[in-house]
Design an enzyme around this catalytic site. Sequence first.
Site, mmCIF file in Angstrom:
data_model
loop_
_atom_site.group_PDB
_atom_site.id
_atom_site.type_symbol
_atom_site.label_atom_id
_atom_site.label_comp_id
_atom_site.label_asym_id
_atom_site.label_seq_id
_atom_site.Cartn_x
_atom_site.Cartn_y
_atom_site.Cartn_z
ATOM 1 N N LYS A 13 5.928 8.795 -36.311
ATOM 2 C CA LYS A 13 4.882 9.213 -35.364
ATOM 3 C C LYS A 13 5.226 8.790 -33.933
ATOM 4 C CE LYS A 13 1.383 7.095 -37.372
ATOM 5 N NZ LYS A 13 2.118 6.397 -38.459
ATOM 6 N N ARG A 88 -7.494 5.568 -37.806
ATOM 7 C CA ARG A 88 -6.833 4.978 -38.967
ATOM 8 C C ARG A 88 -7.760 4.936 -40.175
ATOM 9 N NH1 ARG A 88 -1.990 2.950 -36.779
ATOM 10 N NH2 ARG A 88 -1.046 1.383 -38.089
ATOM 11 N N ARG A 127 14.116 -0.531 -39.560
ATOM 12 C CA ARG A 127 13.709 -0.203 -38.188
ATOM 13 C C ARG A 127 13.846 -1.418 -37.272
ATOM 14 N NH1 ARG A 127 7.898 2.473 -37.034
ATOM 15 N NH2 ARG A 127 7.002 0.470 -37.655
ATOM 16 N N ARG A 155 10.017 -5.947 -36.109
ATOM 17 C CA ARG A 155 8.594 -6.281 -36.027
ATOM 18 C C ARG A 155 8.197 -7.129 -37.227
ATOM 19 N NH1 ARG A 155 5.461 -0.643 -34.974
ATOM 20 N NH2 ARG A 155 4.065 -1.654 -36.445
ATOM 21 N N ARG A 166 0.830 -2.708 -45.729
ATOM 22 C CA ARG A 166 0.525 -1.615 -44.800
ATOM 23 C C ARG A 166 0.443 -0.286 -45.545
ATOM 24 N NH1 ARG A 166 5.045 -1.846 -40.633
ATOM 25 N NH2 ARG A 166 3.925 -0.262 -39.483
HETATM 26 P P1 AMP Z 1 1.348 0.757 -35.603
HETATM 27 O O1 AMP Z 1 2.244 0.408 -34.475
HETATM 28 O O2 AMP Z 1 0.586 2.042 -35.374
HETATM 29 O O3 AMP Z 1 2.040 0.715 -36.940
HETATM 30 O O4 AMP Z 1 0.219 -0.388 -35.656
HETATM 31 C C1 AMP Z 1 0.545 -1.748 -35.887
HETATM 32 C C2 AMP Z 1 -0.695 -2.504 -36.301
HETATM 33 O O5 AMP Z 1 -1.679 -2.452 -35.251
HETATM 34 C C3 AMP Z 1 -1.431 -1.969 -37.529
HETATM 35 O O6 AMP Z 1 -0.850 -2.419 -38.745
HETATM 36 C C4 AMP Z 1 -2.819 -2.537 -37.306
HETATM 37 O O7 AMP Z 1 -2.861 -3.927 -37.583
HETATM 38 C C5 AMP Z 1 -2.991 -2.366 -35.805
HETATM 39 N N1 AMP Z 1 -3.564 -1.032 -35.489
HETATM 40 C C6 AMP Z 1 -2.955 -0.013 -34.835
HETATM 41 N N2 AMP Z 1 -3.780 1.043 -34.727
HETATM 42 C C7 AMP Z 1 -4.938 0.683 -35.332
HETATM 43 C C8 AMP Z 1 -6.175 1.352 -35.565
HETATM 44 N N3 AMP Z 1 -6.389 2.621 -35.167
HETATM 45 N N4 AMP Z 1 -7.159 0.666 -36.221
HETATM 46 C C9 AMP Z 1 -6.968 -0.604 -36.605
HETATM 47 N N5 AMP Z 1 -5.820 -1.291 -36.457
HETATM 48 C C10 AMP Z 1 -4.799 -0.641 -35.810
#
Ligand code: AMP
Length: 210
Positions: A13, A88, A127, A155, A166
């Site tokens: 994404k 989410r 990654r 990360r 996740r």
């Molecule tokens: P991502 O970079 O999109 O994989 O997000 C990393 C982490 O940020 C996720 O595992 C959540 O802990 C938090 N996060 C990102 N977007 C959201 C969201 N829309 N709602 C809640 N937590 C989020």
Amino acid sequence: MRLILVGPPGAGKGTQAQFLSAHYSIPHISTGDIFRANLKAGTELGNQAKAFMDRGELVPDSVTNDMVKDRLTHDDVANGFLLDGYPRNVAQAEVLRAFLAEAKTPLQAALELAIASDEIIKRLSSRRTCRGCGASNEAGATNCASCNGNDLYQREDDKEEVIARRLEVYEEQTAPIISFYRSEGLLITIPAVGTVAEITEHAITALGRL
Ligand code: AMP
């Protein structure tokens, strides 16, 4: 163009969002990137999000929704936006729908990047993220393919134990938004396979039919 990207972690994404936001001249709004920037800067928001992110859990809706609503009032969203990582869960999707309805700027599409789960694990565990620009790179790369920076790291939540959580969170909480957007008539699904450029082209073709 007002667009959201949907798909499991590792579907690409963030990578596709970079190219699509450039193509449509709309800002790429990644909630994960905003949280990570706040963590790095040591803000109150970053402190609130940290424990959830470290465990691979969702940050509470109250925090996340307010952050996104605030971001969507900036001037740069006048021509649209591309949301990546938000919503989410269905509750967030409903908040977003109400917020955009109020502003008379409803979503135009939810683009789903579909990918098999064994491929997800492979991609996430290999990654390496650029500390400079946030782009994803393959393990073994020394410089970022996007900005040429040389500070690539894994990360915390791309480590194996967190990846599993996740993916569970995705299945339980996020996957239901696919049916939500299907019933809204907004869902466009493309397979997230092939090269980055092929997937971008596929997405643009699919969105072009709007
Ligand atoms: P991502 O970079 O999109 O994989 O997000 C990393 C982490 O940020 C996720 O595992 C959540 O802990 C938090 N996060 C990102 N977007 C959201 C969201 N829309 N709602 C809640 N937590 C989020």
